[in-house]
Design a protein around this motif. Structure first.
Motif, mmCIF file in Angstrom:
data_model
loop_
_atom_site.group_PDB
_atom_site.id
_atom_site.type_symbol
_atom_site.label_atom_id
_atom_site.label_comp_id
_atom_site.label_asym_id
_atom_site.label_seq_id
_atom_site.Cartn_x
_atom_site.Cartn_y
_atom_site.Cartn_z
ATOM 1 N N HIS A 8 10.905 91.524 -63.327
ATOM 2 C CA HIS A 8 9.880 91.059 -64.259
ATOM 3 C C HIS A 8 9.512 89.602 -64.002
ATOM 4 O O HIS A 8 8.346 89.254 -63.887
ATOM 5 C CB HIS A 8 10.361 91.227 -65.702
ATOM 6 N N HIS A 9 10.527 88.732 -63.938
ATOM 7 C CA HIS A 9 10.232 87.321 -63.696
ATOM 8 C C HIS A 9 11.448 86.625 -63.112
ATOM 9 O O HIS A 9 12.557 87.143 -63.143
ATOM 10 C CB HIS A 9 9.776 86.608 -64.974
ATOM 11 N N MET A 10 11.187 85.449 -62.602
ATOM 12 C CA MET A 10 12.236 84.535 -62.160
ATOM 13 C C MET A 10 11.928 83.208 -62.819
ATOM 14 O O MET A 10 10.753 82.845 -62.969
ATOM 15 C CB MET A 10 12.212 84.371 -60.641
ATOM 16 N N SER A 11 12.957 82.488 -63.240
ATOM 17 C CA SER A 11 12.721 81.167 -63.824
ATOM 18 C C SER A 11 13.344 80.106 -62.930
ATOM 19 O O SER A 11 14.378 80.335 -62.303
ATOM 20 C CB SER A 11 13.282 81.081 -65.246
ATOM 21 N N LEU A 12 12.676 78.971 -62.871
ATOM 22 C CA LEU A 12 13.156 77.827 -62.113
ATOM 23 C C LEU A 12 13.194 76.617 -63.023
ATOM 24 O O LEU A 12 12.281 76.403 -63.832
ATOM 25 C CB LEU A 12 12.233 77.516 -60.927
ATOM 26 N N ALA A 13 14.233 75.816 -62.890
ATOM 27 C CA ALA A 13 14.329 74.556 -63.622
ATOM 28 C C ALA A 13 13.525 73.499 -62.880
ATOM 29 O O ALA A 13 13.579 73.419 -61.649
ATOM 30 C CB ALA A 13 15.788 74.122 -63.738
ATOM 31 N N VAL A 14 12.776 72.702 -63.627
ATOM 32 C CA VAL A 14 12.009 71.592 -63.056
ATOM 33 C C VAL A 14 12.232 70.349 -63.906
ATOM 34 O O VAL A 14 12.524 70.449 -65.100
ATOM 35 C CB VAL A 14 10.503 71.919 -62.955
ATOM 36 N N ARG A 15 12.120 69.177 -63.290
ATOM 37 C CA ARG A 15 12.340 67.922 -63.998
ATOM 38 C C ARG A 15 11.101 67.450 -64.764
ATOM 39 O O ARG A 15 11.207 66.869 -65.822
ATOM 40 C CB ARG A 15 12.765 66.845 -62.999
#
Length: 127
Positions: A8-15
């Motif tokens: 369904h989705h992938m999440s990425l951490a960003v600053r």
């Protein structure tokens, strides 16, 4: 037994969500989609039927510092044309690592987003 259907989705951490929006919206030209009003700061994108969720996390253990390492966790996206993708990345001055004859069975291009999240762009082999 679990009957899986698709990712369904992938999440990425960003600053910095604004810096990431420039990269994902303008450079990669992903389509931003509506995101529910969560307490966290983020952006959602459509990639075909799947989604990419960016979540602002100015500090945290999930943020990378290193260069391209294809054995590290990464997001892989299938693209239509290897050549056209390379041309676009060149026009946008995005550094990449190209693997036109990868042992994977398809061509690969690795890039980094502004927070060093690894993105793998895959395409059919081209002559």
């Amino acid at each position: 037994m679990i009957e899986f259907e698709y990712i369904h989705h992938m999440s990425l951490a960003v600053r910095d969500i604004n810096r990431s929006r420039v990269f994902y919206s303008d450079v990669l030209q992903l389509k931003e989609i509506e995101r529910p009003p969560f307490d966290s700061v983020g952006i959602w994108y459509a990639i075909g039927e799947q989604q990419l969720h960016l979540i602002q996390q100015p500090q945290g253990e999930t943020l990378r510092e290193g260069n391209i390492d294809s054995t590290d966790g990464h997001l892989a996206i299938w693209v239509r044309s290897y050549r056209q993708t390379l041309e676009w990345l060149d026009q946008q001055n995005v550094f990449y690592e190209a693997r036109p004859h990868s042992l994977a069975g398809f061509a690969q291009i690795y890039i980094l987003d502004p927070d060093h999240n690894i993105i793998e762009l895959d395409a059919p082999y081209e002559e």
